[in-house]
Enzyme design. Structure first.
Site, PDB file in Angstrom:
ATOM      1  N   LEU A  95       0.791  -1.100  -0.057  1.00 32.12           N
ATOM      2  CA  LEU A  95      -0.009   0.010   0.023  1.00 32.12           C
ATOM      3  C   LEU A  95       0.937   1.253  -0.061  1.00 32.12           C
ATOM      4  CD1 LEU A  95      -2.435  -0.885   2.663  1.00 32.12           C
ATOM      5  CD2 LEU A  95      -2.900  -0.994   0.353  1.00 32.12           C
ATOM      6  N   ASP A  96       0.321   2.434  -0.486  1.00 36.57           N
ATOM      7  CA  ASP A  96       1.214   3.617  -0.673  1.00 36.57           C
ATOM      8  C   ASP A  96       1.375   4.043   0.819  1.00 36.57           C
ATOM      9  OD1 ASP A  96       1.205   3.663  -3.107  1.00 36.57           O
ATOM     10  OD2 ASP A  96      -0.365   5.127  -3.538  1.00 36.57           O
ATOM     11  N   LYS A  97       2.409   4.782   1.224  1.00 37.11           N
ATOM     12  CA  LYS A  97       2.816   4.969   2.511  1.00 37.11           C
ATOM     13  C   LYS A  97       1.630   5.931   3.130  1.00 37.11           C
ATOM     14  CE  LYS A  97       5.759   8.334   4.961  1.00 37.11           C
ATOM     15  NZ  LYS A  97       7.130   9.099   4.920  1.00 37.11           N
ATOM     16  N   THR A 136      -1.740   5.586   2.556  1.00 36.78           N
ATOM     17  CA  THR A 136      -2.987   4.980   2.112  1.00 36.78           C
ATOM     18  C   THR A 136      -3.028   3.823   3.537  1.00 36.78           C
ATOM     19  OG1 THR A 136      -2.884   4.955  -0.140  1.00 36.78           O
ATOM     20  CG2 THR A 136      -4.344   3.372   0.856  1.00 36.78           C
TER      21      THR A 136
END
Length: 369
Positions: free
Chosen positions: A143-145, A147
């Site tokens: 997951l993106d940082k 998110t």
């Protein structure tokens, strides 16, 4: 005489059932190169249940693999020291454990993997789950940082391979919740817009590239709206491109609240709504090696929950079902209204038509080029 100078025999574990012989070596004897493995196989020094085998032969649980001298296991590396706070952080993220997986609720602001200048990340904290001979858990997706939400971690090499195939094969179903600025005119639909790395950003930013981008598709549904100010969306990525949901929402004309990278200043709401990212991996449904499906949901982070409350959204309005599984029923009038809105949106994206007079001016007969 050390073990590495002796013939060794290994019993194939259930976790390695069906794996190729060369992959088995990579998992358990990574210090042995492929050229050496090929030579051992070619000369009959590696045997399965006493018989010669090929490098691509698939193993079955319970079989015995004979490995010649030089194939002793590499020493297990000692995990780096984690502070008591690190271990507490790791434990607090856990929302489900099974024999094959550890499911986390990743908080916003914590990177999944390390990078330049990134010391604190989920991958580092996985050492908190290493105990004795238990193998170190492995990341199988990310997951993106900024998110938050469901992040599945594989507990063994075999389950890592199993889950990786489900993610790459798109059989894993993921539902995200997003708070976006404004309200899409079309209440539900599919965003089909190829993505590519944006030149000049060092690969840190994506953009829509219809000519050379990779296919990217996202299903969305408006769950609720706060007037014309904001909307609560369910998003289901049908492909897994970098920043896909963020770019697609911005392309729809409704950036995710807090996503200044793709929405600029338009991505922030006035008032007391948090400026943090409002994108959350709410639910994951995925097959598991043990047979049953893993079906898990993750609670919203504090800032996201507070924003939903301030905007008057009832979290019970969504069961977080994958939108492709259970599209909400629509009346004939609703379908007609959606079709009109979609046609209007398509017209907006078309280039303006020139009048006949403009066409005559631009024609060779008029003497203009």
């Amino acid at each position: 005489m050390s073990d590495e100078n002796q013939v060794r025999q290994f019993t194939v574990a259930a976790d390695d059932d069906g794996v190729r012989l060369d992959r088995w070596f990579k998992r358990h004897l990574p210090q042995v190169g492929f050229a050496t493995i090929s030579r051992w196989v070619r000369t009959g020094q590696v045997r399965i249940d006493g018989k010669r085998a090929g490098v691509d032969e698939r193993l079955s649980a319970g079989q015995v693999v004979r490995v010649p001298p030089g194939g002793a296991p590499a020493p297990r590396r000692a995990p780096p020291e984690l502070s008591a706070e690190d271990r507490e952080t790791a434990a607090e993220m856990v929302i489900r454990t099974t024999s094959s997986a550890i499911v986390l609720n990743k908080p916003p602001g914590l990177a999944t993997q390390g990078g330049t200048g990134t010391r604190q990340h989920v991958d580092r904290l996985l050492d908190a789950f290493v105990d004795g001979e238990v193998p170190r858990p492995r990341l199988v997706h990310r997951l993106d940082k900024d998110t938050s939400g469901v992040l599945l971690i594989a507990r063994t090499p075999g389950s890592a391979a199993f889950f990786s195939k489900r993610f790459s094969g798109r059989s894993a179903r993921k539902v995200y919740w997003a708070l976006v600025v404004g309200v899409p005119q079309v209440a539900e639909g599919t965003i089909d817009a190829p993505l590519a790395k944006q030149p000049g950003t060092g690969g840190e930013k994506m953009h829509i590239d219809k000519a050379g981008g990779q296919p990217a598709r996202t299903r969305y549904r408006v769950v609720d709206r706060a007037g014309n100010r904001a909307a609560w969306l369910e998003l289901e990525p049908l492909t897994g491109r970098t920043h896909q949901l963020r770019v697609h929402c911005a392309a729809l004309g409704h950036p995710i609240v807090g996503d200044g990278k793709y929405g600029g200043q338009d991505a922030f709401l006035t008032g007391s709504i948090s400026r943090k990212m409002h994108l959350h991996a709410r639910r994951l449904i995925i097959d598991a090696p043990e047979g049953a499906k893993i079906d898990v949901t993750a609670d919203l982070p504090e800032h996201f929950a507070a924003s939903m409350e301030q905007l008057g959204f009832d979290l019970g309005a969504s069961s977080a079902e994958p939108v492709s599984f259970s599209p909400p029923p629509r009346t004939a009038a609703a379908k007609k209204q959606a079709a009109k809105a979609h046609a209007k949106q398509v017209r907006k994206t078309r280039p303006a038509r020139r009048s006949r007079g403009d066409a005559r001016k631009a024609s060779p007969r008029g003497g203009r080029t």
